[in-house]
Design a protein around this motif. Structure first.
Motif, PDB file in Angstrom:
ATOM      1  N   GLU A  62       0.817  -1.211   0.000  1.00  0.00           N
ATOM      2  CA  GLU A  62       0.000   0.000   0.000  1.00  0.00           C
ATOM      3  C   GLU A  62       0.854   1.265   0.000  1.00  0.00           C
ATOM      4  N   HIS A  63       1.992   1.206   0.673  1.00  0.00           N
ATOM      5  CA  HIS A  63       2.883   2.369   0.710  1.00  0.00           C
ATOM      6  C   HIS A  63       3.480   2.631  -0.663  1.00  0.00           C
ATOM      7  N   VAL A  64       3.839   1.575  -1.355  1.00  0.00           N
ATOM      8  CA  VAL A  64       4.366   1.716  -2.720  1.00  0.00           C
ATOM      9  C   VAL A  64       3.316   2.371  -3.610  1.00  0.00           C
TER      10      VAL A  64
ATOM     11  N   SER B 133      -7.779  -0.766  -4.906  1.00  0.00           N
ATOM     12  CA  SER B 133      -8.772  -1.760  -5.312  1.00  0.00           C
ATOM     13  C   SER B 133      -8.417  -2.354  -6.673  1.00  0.00           C
ATOM     14  N   HIS B 134      -7.863  -1.542  -7.560  1.00  0.00           N
ATOM     15  CA  HIS B 134      -7.436  -2.034  -8.863  1.00  0.00           C
ATOM     16  C   HIS B 134      -6.282  -3.026  -8.696  1.00  0.00           C
ATOM     17  N   GLU B 135      -5.380  -2.731  -7.781  1.00  0.00           N
ATOM     18  CA  GLU B 135      -4.262  -3.626  -7.483  1.00  0.00           C
ATOM     19  C   GLU B 135      -4.787  -4.965  -6.967  1.00  0.00           C
ATOM     20  N   ASN B 136      -5.773  -4.927  -6.089  1.00  0.00           N
ATOM     21  CA  ASN B 136      -6.327  -6.152  -5.506  1.00  0.00           C
ATOM     22  C   ASN B 136      -7.053  -6.993  -6.554  1.00  0.00           C
ATOM     23  N   GLU B 137      -7.645  -6.348  -7.559  1.00  0.00           N
ATOM     24  CA  GLU B 137      -8.324  -7.080  -8.620  1.00  0.00           C
ATOM     25  C   GLU B 137      -7.340  -7.858  -9.488  1.00  0.00           C
ATOM     26  N   GLN B 138      -6.116  -7.337  -9.593  1.00  0.00           N
ATOM     27  CA  GLN B 138      -5.119  -7.965 -10.449  1.00  0.00           C
ATOM     28  C   GLN B 138      -4.402  -9.121  -9.760  1.00  0.00           C
ATOM     29  N   VAL B 139      -4.539  -9.222  -8.453  1.00  0.00           N
ATOM     30  CA  VAL B 139      -3.837 -10.256  -7.716  1.00  0.00           C
ATOM     31  C   VAL B 139      -4.573 -11.569  -7.783  1.00  0.00           C
TER      32      VAL B 139
END
Length: 86
Positions: free
Chosen positions: A9-11, A80-86
């Motif tokens: 999240e910091h990144v 949220s976009h990052e979490n969708e890609q995981v």
């Protein structure tokens, strides 16, 4: 709990700050100058060497022609976009 600086999240937070500055058309030097800070300030912030408190983040958003609420929404969207890609 893991320290925030070691979390993904910091990144993403740092990426969003840089994206917002880039979209504003300001250089790191221009941004630092507008904040009354030394040239290295924005470089240190964007690299995660220097952390911002809420008041500093608000000031930065205003310098970049945005506001804290808009930045927070953008940050949450990126998360949220990052979490969708995981």
């Amino acid at each position: 709990m893991t320290k925030a600086i070691y979390r993904r999240e910091h990144v993403i937070f740092l990426q969003e700050l840089k994206r917002m500055r880039d979209e504003s058309g300001m250089t790191q030097v221009q941004c630092s100058t507008a904040l009354g800070r030394p040239q290295s300030f924005m470089s240190d912030v964007e690299r995660g060497v220097r952390r911002l408190d809420m008041v500093q983040l608000r000031d930065l958003c205003q310098v970049l022609g945005s506001d804290l609420v808009s930045f927070t929404k953008s940050f949450e969207h990126a998360l949220s976009h990052e979490n969708e890609q995981v």
